[in-house]
Design a protein around this motif. Sequence first.
Motif, short mmCIF file in Angstrom:
data_model
loop_
_atom_site.label_atom_id
_atom_site.label_comp_id
_atom_site.label_asym_id
_atom_site.label_seq_id
_atom_site.Cartn_x
_atom_site.Cartn_y
_atom_site.Cartn_z
N SER A 1 0.73 -1.08 0.08
CA SER A 1 0.03 -0.01 0.06
C SER A 1 0.78 1.35 0.08
N LYS A 2 0.32 2.38 -0.63
CA LYS A 2 1.00 3.75 -0.61
C LYS A 2 1.36 4.14 0.74
N ALA A 3 2.63 4.67 1.01
CA ALA A 3 2.95 5.40 2.23
C ALA A 3 1.75 6.17 2.76
N ASP A 4 1.89 6.08 4.06
CA ASP A 4 0.95 6.88 4.78
C ASP A 4 1.87 8.25 5.14
N PRO A 5 1.15 9.41 4.71
CA PRO A 5 1.82 10.64 4.63
C PRO A 5 2.34 11.10 6.19
N ILE B 1 10.09 15.63 10.10
CA ILE B 1 9.22 16.59 10.78
C ILE B 1 8.40 17.38 9.95
N MET B 2 8.71 17.29 8.81
CA MET B 2 7.82 17.94 7.71
C MET B 2 6.35 17.00 7.52
N LYS B 3 6.49 15.87 7.33
CA LYS B 3 5.39 14.94 7.38
C LYS B 3 4.53 14.97 8.71
N LYS B 4 5.38 15.08 9.83
CA LYS B 4 4.58 15.07 11.11
C LYS B 4 3.68 16.34 11.44
N ASN B 5 4.39 17.33 10.68
CA ASN B 5 3.53 18.74 11.16
C ASN B 5 2.43 19.29 9.77
N PHE B 6 2.81 18.52 8.53
CA PHE B 6 1.93 19.13 7.59
C PHE B 6 1.29 17.67 6.69
N LYS B 7 1.79 16.62 7.10
CA LYS B 7 0.91 15.29 6.58
C LYS B 7 0.72 15.44 4.97
N SER B 8 -0.43 15.33 4.87
CA SER B 8 -1.03 14.84 3.33
C SER B 8 -0.68 16.42 2.41
N ARG B 9 -0.68 17.41 3.12
CA ARG B 9 -0.42 18.86 2.50
C ARG B 9 1.17 18.57 1.84
N TYR B 10 2.02 18.19 2.68
CA TYR B 10 3.31 18.17 2.51
C TYR B 10 3.68 17.11 1.22
N MET B 11 2.93 15.92 1.42
CA MET B 11 3.33 14.86 0.48
C MET B 11 2.56 15.24 -1.13
N TRP C 1 2.51 18.21 -2.01
CA TRP C 1 3.43 19.11 -2.71
C TRP C 1 4.67 18.32 -3.24
N LYS C 2 5.06 17.36 -2.65
CA LYS C 2 6.43 16.61 -3.02
C LYS C 2 5.81 15.80 -4.20
N GLU C 3 4.87 15.25 -4.22
CA GLU C 3 4.37 14.42 -5.39
C GLU C 3 4.30 15.37 -6.88
N GLU C 4 3.56 16.57 -6.46
CA GLU C 4 3.35 17.43 -7.52
C GLU C 4 4.93 18.17 -7.97
N LEU C 5 5.73 18.05 -7.08
CA LEU C 5 7.11 18.65 -7.53
C LEU C 5 7.72 17.67 -8.16
N ALA C 6 7.59 16.37 -7.77
CA ALA C 6 8.33 15.15 -8.68
C ALA C 6 7.66 15.06 -9.94
N VAL C 7 6.39 15.29 -10.16
CA VAL C 7 5.66 15.24 -11.69
C VAL C 7 6.27 16.51 -12.34
N LYS C 8 6.41 17.52 -12.02
CA LYS C 8 7.10 18.62 -12.56
C LYS C 8 8.59 18.57 -12.99
N ARG C 9 9.38 18.00 -12.11
CA ARG C 9 10.65 18.05 -12.33
C ARG C 9 10.88 16.68 -13.46
N ALA C 10 10.17 15.71 -13.56
CA ALA C 10 10.23 14.76 -14.17
C ALA C 10 9.96 15.01 -15.80
N ASN C 11 8.81 15.75 -15.68
CA ASN C 11 8.38 16.55 -17.12
C ASN C 11 9.42 17.66 -17.75
N LYS C 12 9.96 18.40 -16.64
CA LYS C 12 11.31 18.92 -17.29
C LYS C 12 12.35 18.33 -17.70
N ALA C 13 12.79 17.21 -17.00
CA ALA C 13 13.96 16.56 -17.32
C ALA C 13 13.53 15.89 -18.76
N LEU C 14 12.32 15.56 -19.00
CA LEU C 14 12.12 14.91 -20.26
C LEU C 14 12.17 15.81 -21.45
#
Length: 293
Positions: free
Chosen positions: A65-69, A262-272, A274-287
């Motif tokens: 299962s997907k990691a709990d943020p 620390i960021m996961k503990k304090n911001f939970k799904s909002r932080y995750m 953001w990270k996933e959106e940034l991963a997609v942006k970086r991947a598209n830019k690299a492509l």
Amino acid sequence: MSLSLTQIDRVDNITKEDFVNNYLKPRKPLVISKATETWPALQKWTFEYLKEVVGDQTVPLYDSSKADPSKPINASAAEMKFGDYIDLIQKGPTDLRIFLFDPIKHAPGLLEDYRSPSDLMGGFLDKYPNMFFGGQGSVTFLHYDIDLAHIFHTHFNGRKHIILFDNKWSERLYCIPFATYALEDYDIANPDFEKFPALKGIEGQETILEHGETLFMPTGFWHWMKYLDGSFSISLRAWDSSWAIKAKSLYNLTIQRKFDDIMKKNFKSRYMDWKEELAVKRANKALAEGKPY
């Protein structure tokens, strides 16, 4: 266009000179089929034997299962007696795995049953190396090891499908920021290239690792693993000679991991999110930029 996967080089045995020049220095994966011929573990480490020596230990279990943020990386999904878990994976398919378990601490006699490949290189880290267990069909998600060690990964009592990627492909693999694992929304063994176009054309290597075979994974290599049978592995780890890599390892294990927790503990799904959106942006830019160059 799809992934470009080639077979990992294979040898029965190899000299130190050939290993260092052709695999260690260029950081190229290798399967050594007969590296364990002198290991007592090759015949001794059966499921029944391991149950006998560490069966009463309670172990954490992990699923697909997907990691709990809200939880740190590597948070377990359940617990079970080790002996009961071995019974479970012998009965049939299950996605439950044992990750980073150290049975040798509980049964020091196991230390006599394997050998570090010190004839090939030095710098081995652990007196008590980790072992990994999985049921048929269970999958280890795509990641690279946070400590950036070289890994000699030996498999027992079954088969394991392994796919590797050089670290240079990190952005195209949708690497999660401040972490060493990839976006968990795709299956690297059968990716949806329409949804994840940055995966198109990525070059990797694969193999089926069988009983007694050892895979050399160089520092920083991304790996995905699927247990084709209920089985287990042991990983022996060694430092790279580069002080820059050692410094990066220390940073990953201390500053980056602590910040991420620390960021996961304090911001939970909002932080995750953001990270996933940034991963997609970086991947598209690299492509778009044709990376890696």
